[in-house]
Design a protein around this motif. Structure first.
Motif, PDB file in Angstrom:
ATOM      1  N   ARG A 110       0.845  -0.981  -0.012  1.00 32.90           N
ATOM      2  CA  ARG A 110       0.085  -0.046   0.014  1.00 32.90           C
ATOM      3  C   ARG A 110       0.983   1.129   0.100  1.00 32.90           C
ATOM      4  O   ARG A 110       0.398   2.488  -0.522  1.00 32.90           O
ATOM      5  CB  ARG A 110      -0.807   0.133   1.146  1.00 32.90           C
ATOM      6  N   THR A 111       2.092   1.201   0.499  1.00 30.95           N
ATOM      7  CA  THR A 111       2.883   2.409   0.610  1.00 30.95           C
ATOM      8  C   THR A 111       4.096   2.559  -0.451  1.00 30.95           C
ATOM      9  O   THR A 111       4.744   3.519  -0.231  1.00 30.95           O
ATOM     10  CB  THR A 111       3.592   2.441   2.257  1.00 30.95           C
ATOM     11  N   THR A 112       4.053   1.453  -1.219  1.00 34.75           N
ATOM     12  CA  THR A 112       5.171   1.481  -2.277  1.00 34.75           C
ATOM     13  C   THR A 112       4.344   2.081  -3.614  1.00 34.75           C
ATOM     14  O   THR A 112       3.498   1.640  -3.936  1.00 34.75           O
ATOM     15  CB  THR A 112       5.595   0.203  -2.534  1.00 34.75           C
ATOM     16  N   ARG A 113       5.192   2.624  -4.610  1.00 34.75           N
ATOM     17  CA  ARG A 113       4.807   3.194  -5.788  1.00 34.75           C
ATOM     18  C   ARG A 113       4.692   1.947  -6.713  1.00 34.75           C
ATOM     19  O   ARG A 113       5.177   0.981  -6.676  1.00 34.75           O
ATOM     20  CB  ARG A 113       5.957   4.211  -6.676  1.00 34.75           C
ATOM     21  N   PRO A 114       3.431   1.884  -7.578  1.00 35.24           N
ATOM     22  CA  PRO A 114       2.987   0.885  -8.333  1.00 35.24           C
ATOM     23  C   PRO A 114       4.047   0.335  -9.160  1.00 35.24           C
ATOM     24  O   PRO A 114       3.951  -0.738  -9.484  1.00 35.24           O
ATOM     25  CB  PRO A 114       1.659   1.667  -9.049  1.00 35.24           C
ATOM     26  N   SER A 115       5.222   1.075  -9.818  1.00 38.63           N
ATOM     27  CA  SER A 115       5.875   0.510 -10.722  1.00 38.63           C
ATOM     28  C   SER A 115       6.897  -0.114  -9.845  1.00 38.63           C
ATOM     29  O   SER A 115       7.766  -0.764 -10.618  1.00 38.63           O
ATOM     30  CB  SER A 115       6.636   1.872 -11.267  1.00 38.63           C
TER      31      SER A 115
END
Length: 638
Positions: free
Chosen positions: A409-414
């Motif tokens: 949830r806290t990490t960028r989607p890439s």
């Protein structure tokens, strides 16, 4: 005439500081023990997890090898990292397996020792060591340091920091014995983790700062430290560890940009120490905000150093130590050695730089306290805040499921690694309906050069197979084979998918190609036997003899058609007069392959008709699996 110092007051103040520190360390050790004990005794589902079923091909069984679990942090030893003593300490450091991290008490003990050493370095001999005590305890409670204490990669940094702090205490004695013993300590710490080089540079700075600036004097004073540096470089060169960077080589300009971003990121981590992140930045996806911050801070440091060249040295030794340790540790944390990670920064590399920042904060805080007197009770609120946040982070870190849900949830989607880890957990638990959209989104969003794409393809295909969408898995595994043309496991996965689709002609074609390209591969020879037996299995699947046939259910499972196997076993259990071995096999298969709700419903219905035949082992397994999946769904829905 200035007033004479009060030695008795200084002794009482120092002794009181050590007494307070000892009490605080006991509380801190108890805190770690309490949280770790709660995590290890949380509920029966922890002992179940993936260890009890996944090893028996249960929950969800892939028709190929499931990818190895990704580690929380991409900082495994790489060609540029040098630490020959680190393997000797591996047994003392934290271990991470496929189900949960196992905390190491030795690493926690060394962390507590480091808090004491930092206090000795910053507050020893001071009449009022309260500021040094508060800062040292605050450093020990920083939530960002939880990864260093609990993580497999952070243990090295904790041990190396112990050597750095001991070495600085020895060198600060300003005698030859201390310098040589300190130099040996620095060498040992550097051979554990290269971040300890920061202590070497810091020791050299505090050694020469009050001496006449002459080449001869500087060389004589720092000879032991220079000897350590030469020995380290010689060992590193002999080991051949000046290799290329990890991954695709970067141009000097691109590398400079990454270093600026890392500098800005680590500076921000020091300013924001209570919100730890598992994945911080991506080399493949630059953050121009942090690059600008890094460039601004670097320019400010250069201008500040230039302006200070005429005003002499820093008056407080702790400020000089703090600046040198902070900047040198940041330089090593940014991997100025020839090494790059896929992430820009990691929390555990902030461990030693944060100690340098703590050294800087103490004299500044003492000056503020001298101007505006405050009660020691003022320390309670910030230390309590750090304690609460650290406890939350520690509990999250000890729960693999919660950790990866929060990280995703806290990490960028890439960044696909959290999706890979969470997807694997969901598939192991049989929650393919929750894993599939997550993995599909990661496939679409991964940033170039897409190094994690093979693992994503494999897991996404597994999600489709576990839902019975065999044709949907075909293009994913075809792409996997194209990416891993020389990997027999990728082709084996594709061939097993053909068996699950009951496409025997395609499976024979895959086998022929595998035998031609990998004739001596043991897995290929074993799979040849599977393909040979698949003819009878396919015949039983296509032409059922009776309704609710155990042989047909086994054939479905051996072909990798687990949804069909579940449906057939349910039909088997509708027969009330089953031999005990068949009934147990059917129920065990449902517990392994079916959703827990389905397994519970079938089990209760079965027991209503055969009430005198409970099976404690099966029932315990069913309860554990239901608890595991319920816990996972609860975490996902929060």
């Amino acid at each position: 005439m200035s007033p004479s110092p009060n030695p008795a007051g200084g002794v009482r103040g120092a002794l009181g500081g050590w007494v307070l520190l000892a009490g605080a360390l006991v509380i801190l050790a108890g805190l770690y023990a309490l949280v770790i004990g709660r995590a290890l005794r949380r509920d029966p589902t922890d002992s179940f997890s993936t260890a009890s079923l996944a090893d028996q091909n249960s929950a969800v069984v892939a028709p190929w090898t499931v990818p190895a679990p990704p580690r929380p942090f991409a900082h495994d030893p790489a060609p540029g990292r040098f630490g020959p003593l680190a393997p000797a300490l591996r047994g003392l450091g934290p271990q991470v397996d496929s189900t949960r991290p196992r905390p190491a008490l030795w690493t926690i003990a060394f962390h507590l020792v480091n808090v004491s050493l930092l206090f000795a370095l910053l507050g020893s001999g001071r009449k009022s060591p309260l500021a040094a005590l508060g800062i040292s305890l605050g450093w020990g409670l920083l939530p960002r340091l939880v990864e260093s204490v609990m993580g497999a990669g952070g243990g090295r940094v904790v041990f190396a920091t112990t050597g750095v702090l001991v070495g600085l205490l020895l060198v600060r004695a300003h005698n030859w014995v201390g310098r040589y013993l300190g130099a040996l300590t620095f060498l040992s710490a550097t051979l554990v983790d290269e971040v300890a080089l920061a202590g070497l540079f810091s020791a050299a700075w505090i050694t020469v700062r009050d001496r006449p600036v002459s080449v001869r004097e500087v060389t004589r004073s720092t000879a032991p430290l220079l000897g350590v540096l030469v020995a380290y470089l010689g060992l590193r060169l002999a080991a051949g560890r000046f290799g290329p960077a990890l991954g695709s080589p970067l141009s000097p300009l691109a590398r400079a940009g990454v270093l600026l971003e890392a500098f800005g990121t680590y500076a921000w981590l020091l300013v924001d120490p209570i919100q730890p992140w598992a994945r911080i930045g991506l080399v493949a996806e630059p953050s121009y905000r942090f690059r600008c911050l890094g460039a601004f801070l670097l320019a400010a440091l250069v201008i500040g150093a230039w302006r200070r060249r005429r005003t002499g040295h820093l008056r407080d030794e702790r400020a000089a130590l703090g600046w040198s340790l902070l900047l040198a540790a940041l330089a090593m944390s940014m991997d100025l050695a020839p090494l790059m990670h896929e992430v820009v920064a990691v929390d555990h590399r902030i461990y030693l730089p944060a100690a340098g920042a703590a050294a800087l904060a103490v004299p500044a805080l003492e000056r503020v306290a001298a101007r505006w007197r405050w009660s020691p009770v003022a320390w309670v609120a910030p230390l309590l805040l750090l304690t609460v946040v650290s406890v939350v982070r520690l509990e999250t870190w000890l729960d693999e499921r919660r950790f990866w849900i929060v990280t995703h949830r806290t990490t960028r989607p890439s960044d696909p690694l959290p999706a890979i880890a969470l997807g694997r957990i969901l598939l192991r638990a049989g929650l393919a309906d929750r894993a599939r959209p997550l993995l599909d989104a990661a496939l679409s969003a991964e940033a170039p050069p897409r190094t994690r794409r093979p693992s994503l393809l494999e897991l996404a295909a597994l999600g489709r197979v576990s839902q019975g969408d065999y044709d949907g898995a075909v293009p994913l595994l075809d792409e996997l084979v194209a990416l891993r043309a020389d990997d027999p496991d990728a082709r084996l996965a594709r061939g097993r998918l053909d068996l699950a689709r009951v496409d025997l002609a395609a499976a024979w074609g895959q086998l022929a190609e595998l035998e031609a390209r990998f004739p001596d591969h043991a897995a290929v020879r074993a799979w040849a036997n599977e393909v040979a037996q698949a003819v009878d299995l396919a015949d039983r699947v296509r032409h059922p003899i009776v309704v609710g046939d155990p042989v047909r259910a086994r054939a479905f499972a051996r072909l990798g058609r687990y949804p069909d196997a579940v449906a057939e076993w349910r039909r088997v259990l509708e027969q009330r007069t089953l031999p005990d071995p068949i009934a147990s096999e059917a129920m065990e298969s449902l517990i392994r392959f079916a959703a827990p709700e389905v397994a519970v419903e079938v089990r209760l219905d079965f027991l209503r008709h055969r009430i005198n035949e409970p099976d404690r082992v099966l029932d315990a397994l069913l309860v554990a699996r239901r608890g595991e999946v319920s816990r996972l769904r609860e975490l996902l829905d929060r």
